[in-house]
Scaffold this active site. Sequence first.
Site: not given
Ligand code: 0O2
Length: 229
Positions: A49, A74, A78, A85, A101, A168
Amino acid sequence: MLEKRKKKAPLPLQIFGKDEFLAMAERNAKPYRQLMSFYRCAAMEIETKFRVLDEELSLESEHNPIESIKTRIKSVDSLVRKMNRKNIPLDIKSIEENIYDIAGVRVICSFPEDIYFLEECLLKQDDITLIERKDYIASPKPGGYRSLHLIVEVPIFLQNEKRPMKVEVQLRTIAMDFWASLEHKLRYKKNLDEALLEALQKELLDCSNKSAELDLRMEAVRKQIESFR
Ligand code: 0O2
């Protein structure tokens, strides 16, 4: 007199490791592989898209809002961290019902305004349903993280069924992506002294604010050029 409400016993906190996760995936090899394959298909749908929009916009105007698109599923590490968590039971059904996600599409844009423009273009498509929206640009995370996160549902068309899948979408500028990528690498540097860690967090927050300022200045430059034209 009102009876005091009995407190619900908290759910037992389960902790499992990667090995237990992989054993579960092995026991349920067929449904597990099938689910991951559905997520790959859903990510492809969303990526396509954005590629279609990119193609159309590059014909229509001189300013193309999409710099690059990255798609990922993912990682098991992770996924295990997130399931622990959130105390999500170790089974396929719970993964699909609670983790939104697993399929991720990251769209890197040139300017902050492009992010909201692309969001609108995606959400007005009639096969897309918005499930959740987190605007970490309007409200950055305390550490300085900025991006627009959308959880959307998109149908994938299989041989005999149409299956809605969650994906996501992360939309961010080049500057936001640059910051997030470096911060992500630094976050996994272990054994850092407490004081140094605190100083680095402050420094990262400052860098994030400076790069947001830069994004806005670059956007203002673009607007000036466009208005001149
Ligand atoms: P990966 O390796 O991409 O899987 P929720 O699902 O809403 O309950 P979550 O998972 O904390 O809670 O969601 P959020 O806050 O929307 O963020 C998820 C993803 O956003 C993360 O994936 C990162 O890709 C990015 N992200 C969020 N906060 C940060 C941050 O402070 N720094 C960086 N660099 N990236 C961030 P994962 O699961 O960490 O990793």
